[in-house]
Motif scaffolding. Structure first.
Motif, PDB file in Angstrom:
ATOM      1  N   ARG A   1       0.831  -1.211   0.000  1.00  0.00           N
ATOM      2  CA  ARG A   1       0.000   0.000   0.000  1.00  0.00           C
ATOM      3  C   ARG A   1       0.863   1.258   0.000  1.00  0.00           C
ATOM      4  N   THR A   2       1.980   1.207   0.717  1.00  0.00           N
ATOM      5  CA  THR A   2       2.884   2.353   0.754  1.00  0.00           C
ATOM      6  C   THR A   2       3.489   2.602  -0.615  1.00  0.00           C
ATOM      7  N   LEU A   3       3.958   1.535  -1.252  1.00  0.00           N
ATOM      8  CA  LEU A   3       4.536   1.687  -2.586  1.00  0.00           C
ATOM      9  C   LEU A   3       3.498   2.200  -3.575  1.00  0.00           C
ATOM     10  N   GLN A   4       2.272   1.681  -3.506  1.00  0.00           N
ATOM     11  CA  GLN A   4       1.232   2.145  -4.425  1.00  0.00           C
ATOM     12  C   GLN A   4       0.958   3.634  -4.226  1.00  0.00           C
TER      13      GLN A   4
ATOM     14  N   LYS B   1      -9.352  -0.658   8.333  1.00  0.00           N
ATOM     15  CA  LYS B   1      -9.482   0.758   8.668  1.00  0.00           C
ATOM     16  C   LYS B   1      -8.139   1.487   8.598  1.00  0.00           C
ATOM     17  N   THR B   2      -7.111   0.859   9.140  1.00  0.00           N
ATOM     18  CA  THR B   2      -5.816   1.548   9.204  1.00  0.00           C
ATOM     19  C   THR B   2      -5.043   1.470   7.900  1.00  0.00           C
ATOM     20  N   VAL B   3      -5.182   0.386   7.154  1.00  0.00           N
ATOM     21  CA  VAL B   3      -4.424   0.291   5.908  1.00  0.00           C
ATOM     22  C   VAL B   3      -4.882   1.368   4.927  1.00  0.00           C
ATOM     23  N   ASP B   4      -6.139   1.807   5.049  1.00  0.00           N
ATOM     24  CA  ASP B   4      -6.626   2.889   4.197  1.00  0.00           C
ATOM     25  C   ASP B   4      -6.027   4.246   4.575  1.00  0.00           C
ATOM     26  N   LEU B   5      -5.398   4.332   5.753  1.00  0.00           N
ATOM     27  CA  LEU B   5      -4.749   5.577   6.170  1.00  0.00           C
ATOM     28  C   LEU B   5      -3.319   5.704   5.641  1.00  0.00           C
TER      29      LEU B   5
END
Length: 315
Positions: free
Chosen positions: A14-17, A166-170
């Motif tokens: 998710r960070t790389l995206q 919830k948190t991965v969307d942050l």
């Protein structure tokens, strides 16, 4: 800014995206090799595959401490390193290499829940909110100055899986927002209050074992914290492993010995809980669904055909 990204599993993915979707330039990605460890096979989106799809050079390492990697990083000439879910120590000569240092993205509201499995531990402990923190890396793990932090509420029925989503969307707004602050010229950020810091270890099977001397309220949160795809909380009945898939805190108060299979209440079977259960002031844990050693999942009222006997921590 020119960015080198260190990361692993879905958090790193998710960070790389987010970085690829931003105005920043990802010049190199460093990630771990695939693992057969039970917890590392959960949320295992591949950072390497995503980088390769976008033509970003990938370096695979367990530890980032060799001369070849250091040379590659110097040649990449990054303005900043961004790390999320990197599982081993990053040496000072690496995290201080870029012009702006290294930004670490951690899935807790630092300074609390530094270290590992923060969402699971936070849920077990009854925290009312969880979140994501972007902070500057220094010599102490997860202890650097906070650049940006965002929180979300923990609902009364949330599982660790719910909190993950919830948190991965942050991750994207926190990561890109923090980079934008750094790129704007900000150099002073919020020091962590180290008097509030807590540090947690990786979870293992022993941490999933039910201890019936714990209060029912904590055991109910443990069951929610060990939601699929995480391994379920477990106990033993008549020498056989029994997983507790779902449970609630009993309405009534039940006295006796912790672990006693005591009473049918609604759709559950109440187990006596708490170190001081002998006082009769405690609620019990009302188990509603179980999974047997052979993989069968069924309602607790069907599994426990009669009351009496004990659930135990060991066979």
């Amino acid at each position: 800014m020119r960015v080198v990204m260190f990361g692993y599993q879905t958090w790193g993915h998710r960070t790389l995206q987010a970085l690829l979707d931003s105005e920043h330039d990802v010049v190199t990605v460093v990630t771990h090799p695939k693992s057969e460890h039970a917890y590392e096979k959960i949320w295992s989106d591949s950072v390497a595959d995503l980088a390769e799809e976008h033509g970003v050079p990938v370096v695979i390492r367990n530890r980032p401490d060799d001369e070849e990697l250091f040379r590659l990083l110097k040649e990449a000439d990054p303005d900043i390193i961004v790390a999320n879910n990197w599982r081993t120590w990053i040496p000072p000569r690496v995290y201080t290499l870029p012009r702006y240092g290294t930004l670490n993205v951690h899935d807790s509201l630092l300074p609390k829940y530094a270290g590992f499995s923060p969402l699971i531990w936070a849920l077990i402990n009854g925290e009312t909110e969880v979140g994501v923190t972007a902070h500057m890396m220094d010599e102490v793990l997860d202890a650097g100055d906070i650049v940006l932090q965002r929180a979300v509420a923990v609902g009364p029925e949330d599982t660790a899986t719910d909190l993950f989503h919830k948190t991965v969307d942050l991750i994207a707004p926190v990561t890109v927002g923090a980079l934008d602050l750094i790129a704007s010229g900000r150099a002073e950020f919020t020091p962590q209050d180290r008097s509030q810091a807590t540090f947690f270890h990786k979870r293992a099977e022993e941490d999933v074992r039910i201890d019936w001397t714990w209060p029912a309220e904590v055991l109910e949160r443990l069951v929610r914290a060990q939601s699929a795809p995480y391994p379920s909380a477990f106990t033993f009945h008549r020498g056989e492993r029994l997983e507790v898939v779902s449970a609630t805190v009993s309405e009534g108060r039940y006295g006796g010995t912790p672990g006693r299979i005591f009473y049918r209440e609604g759709e559950g079977v109440v187990i006596v809980a708490g170190a001081d259960a002998r006082t009769g002031r405690n609620h019990g844990l009302a188990i509603t669904r179980v999974r047997t050693a052979d993989g069968r999942e069924l309602p607790a009222t069907e599994y426990f055909t009669s009351m009496g006997g004990y659930l135990t921590a060991r066979p």
